[in-house]
Scaffold this motif. Structure first.
Motif, PDB file in Angstrom:
ATOM      1  N   ALA A  11     -19.699  16.322  10.549  1.00 61.39           N
ATOM      2  CA  ALA A  11     -18.365  16.841  10.259  1.00 61.39           C
ATOM      3  C   ALA A  11     -17.331  15.724  10.265  1.00 61.39           C
ATOM      4  O   ALA A  11     -16.479  15.641   9.372  1.00 61.39           O
ATOM      5  N   ILE A  12     -17.412  14.852  11.264  1.00 61.48           N
ATOM      6  CA  ILE A  12     -16.458  13.743  11.348  1.00 61.48           C
ATOM      7  C   ILE A  12     -16.649  12.779  10.184  1.00 61.48           C
ATOM      8  O   ILE A  12     -15.676  12.355   9.544  1.00 61.48           O
ATOM      9  N   ALA A  13     -17.893  12.432   9.899  1.00 56.78           N
ATOM     10  CA  ALA A  13     -18.173  11.506   8.794  1.00 56.78           C
ATOM     11  C   ALA A  13     -17.770  12.109   7.452  1.00 56.78           C
ATOM     12  O   ALA A  13     -17.200  11.418   6.603  1.00 56.78           O
ATOM     13  N   GLY A  14     -18.040  13.390   7.251  1.00 54.13           N
ATOM     14  CA  GLY A  14     -17.647  14.057   6.010  1.00 54.13           C
ATOM     15  C   GLY A  14     -16.145  14.136   5.852  1.00 54.13           C
ATOM     16  O   GLY A  14     -15.597  13.908   4.767  1.00 54.13           O
ATOM     17  N   TRP A  15     -15.451  14.434   6.947  1.00 55.35           N
ATOM     18  CA  TRP A  15     -13.985  14.492   6.911  1.00 55.35           C
ATOM     19  C   TRP A  15     -13.410  13.111   6.624  1.00 55.35           C
ATOM     20  O   TRP A  15     -12.509  12.963   5.801  1.00 55.35           O
ATOM     21  N   LEU A  16     -13.946  12.086   7.296  1.00 51.86           N
ATOM     22  CA  LEU A  16     -13.468  10.723   7.093  1.00 51.86           C
ATOM     23  C   LEU A  16     -13.726  10.272   5.655  1.00 51.86           C
ATOM     24  O   LEU A  16     -12.852   9.676   5.020  1.00 51.86           O
ATOM     25  N   GLY A  17     -14.894  10.572   5.139  1.00 51.67           N
ATOM     26  CA  GLY A  17     -15.197  10.243   3.747  1.00 51.67           C
ATOM     27  C   GLY A  17     -14.271  10.951   2.771  1.00 51.67           C
ATOM     28  O   GLY A  17     -13.828  10.366   1.781  1.00 51.67           O
ATOM     29  N   ALA A  18     -13.944  12.220   3.064  1.00 57.35           N
ATOM     30  CA  ALA A  18     -13.036  12.977   2.196  1.00 57.35           C
ATOM     31  C   ALA A  18     -11.614  12.424   2.272  1.00 57.35           C
ATOM     32  O   ALA A  18     -10.879  12.463   1.281  1.00 57.35           O
ATOM     33  N   GLN A  19     -11.204  11.905   3.434  1.00 54.88           N
ATOM     34  CA  GLN A  19      -9.878  11.319   3.570  1.00 54.88           C
ATOM     35  C   GLN A  19      -9.783  10.005   2.799  1.00 54.88           C
ATOM     36  O   GLN A  19      -8.752   9.716   2.204  1.00 54.88           O
ATOM     37  N   ILE A  20     -10.835   9.222   2.827  1.00 56.83           N
ATOM     38  CA  ILE A  20     -10.827   7.943   2.119  1.00 56.83           C
ATOM     39  C   ILE A  20     -10.972   8.170   0.625  1.00 56.83           C
ATOM     40  O   ILE A  20     -10.286   7.553  -0.177  1.00 56.83           O
ATOM     41  N   PHE A  21     -11.869   9.077   0.241  1.00 59.40           N
ATOM     42  CA  PHE A  21     -12.078   9.417  -1.158  1.00 59.40           C
ATOM     43  C   PHE A  21     -11.193  10.616  -1.463  1.00 59.40           C
ATOM     44  O   PHE A  21     -11.591  11.760  -1.280  1.00 59.40           O
ATOM     45  N   LYS A  22      -9.993  10.382  -1.912  1.00 61.41           N
ATOM     46  CA  LYS A  22      -9.007  11.451  -2.106  1.00 61.41           C
ATOM     47  C   LYS A  22      -9.512  12.519  -3.064  1.00 61.41           C
ATOM     48  O   LYS A  22     -10.156  12.222  -4.058  1.00 61.41           O
ATOM     49  N   GLY A  23      -9.222  13.759  -2.728  1.00 58.71           N
ATOM     50  CA  GLY A  23      -9.614  14.869  -3.569  1.00 58.71           C
ATOM     51  C   GLY A  23     -11.040  15.322  -3.357  1.00 58.71           C
ATOM     52  O   GLY A  23     -11.566  16.110  -4.110  1.00 58.71           O
ATOM     53  N   GLY A  24     -11.675  14.832  -2.294  1.00 56.53           N
ATOM     54  CA  GLY A  24     -13.065  15.161  -2.078  1.00 56.53           C
ATOM     55  C   GLY A  24     -13.302  16.157  -0.963  1.00 56.53           C
ATOM     56  O   GLY A  24     -14.440  16.368  -0.573  1.00 56.53           O
ATOM     57  N   SER A  25     -12.255  16.779  -0.428  1.00 53.16           N
ATOM     58  CA  SER A  25     -12.427  17.693   0.685  1.00 53.16           C
ATOM     59  C   SER A  25     -13.087  18.991   0.224  1.00 53.16           C
ATOM     60  O   SER A  25     -12.690  19.589  -0.766  1.00 53.16           O
ATOM     61  N   LEU A  26     -14.102  19.413   0.969  1.00 52.27           N
ATOM     62  CA  LEU A  26     -14.847  20.611   0.614  1.00 52.27           C
ATOM     63  C   LEU A  26     -14.778  21.676   1.695  1.00 52.27           C
ATOM     64  O   LEU A  26     -15.571  22.593   1.696  1.00 52.27           O
ATOM     65  N   GLY A  27     -13.877  21.548   2.646  1.00 52.23           N
ATOM     66  CA  GLY A  27     -13.798  22.482   3.758  1.00 52.23           C
ATOM     67  C   GLY A  27     -14.717  22.043   4.882  1.00 52.23           C
ATOM     68  O   GLY A  27     -15.446  21.048   4.778  1.00 52.23           O
ATOM     69  N   LEU A  28     -14.699  22.778   5.979  1.00 54.64           N
ATOM     70  CA  LEU A  28     -15.460  22.388   7.164  1.00 54.64           C
ATOM     71  C   LEU A  28     -16.958  22.366   6.908  1.00 54.64           C
ATOM     72  O   LEU A  28     -17.628  21.367   7.174  1.00 54.64           O
ATOM     73  N   VAL A  29     -17.500  23.438   6.355  1.00 54.24           N
ATOM     74  CA  VAL A  29     -18.945  23.502   6.105  1.00 54.24           C
ATOM     75  C   VAL A  29     -19.344  22.465   5.060  1.00 54.24           C
ATOM     76  O   VAL A  29     -20.357  21.775   5.212  1.00 54.24           O
ATOM     77  N   GLY A  30     -18.542  22.312   4.025  1.00 56.63           N
ATOM     78  CA  GLY A  30     -18.824  21.302   3.005  1.00 56.63           C
ATOM     79  C   GLY A  30     -18.787  19.901   3.575  1.00 56.63           C
ATOM     80  O   GLY A  30     -19.622  19.061   3.239  1.00 56.63           O
ATOM     81  N   ASN A  31     -17.802  19.630   4.462  1.00 58.42           N
ATOM     82  CA  ASN A  31     -17.728  18.310   5.092  1.00 58.42           C
ATOM     83  C   ASN A  31     -18.944  18.045   5.967  1.00 58.42           C
ATOM     84  O   ASN A  31     -19.445  16.922   6.013  1.00 58.42           O
TER      85      ASN A  31
END
Length: 80
Positions: A11-31
């Motif tokens: 979850a942390i790695a997915g959230w961090l990746g989504a923050q760095i790669f703008k527009g990539g957030s997929l929600g909690l389960v997706g992250n």
């Protein structure tokens, strides 16, 4: 307990990746899913270059998440 740590780090790695790669957030389960798959990709690409401690695992997962989000973006670009 290992599964719980995998989910938390994913979850942390997915959230961090989504923050760095703008527009990539997929929600909690997706992250979580992107973070876990990204961790595997990051480990495949980097091995243990960033370390095996918690921070190294999160950074490796984040790098892999960014790669995965870039690949996802290539296939979904232009779709609503």
């Amino acid at each position: 307990m290992g599964i719980l740590w995998t989910l938390i780090i994913g979850a942390i790695a997915g959230w961090l990746g989504a923050q760095i790669f703008k527009g990539g957030s997929l929600g909690l389960v997706g992250n979580i899913i992107v973070g876990i798959i990204g961790g595997a990709i990051g480990y495949w690409l980097l091995g243990t270059v960033l370390g095996t401690a918690l921070i190294g695992q999160i950074l490796t997962g984040a790098v892999g998440s960014i790669v995965l989000l870039a690949i996802i973006n290539l296939f979904t670009r232009g779709r609503a």
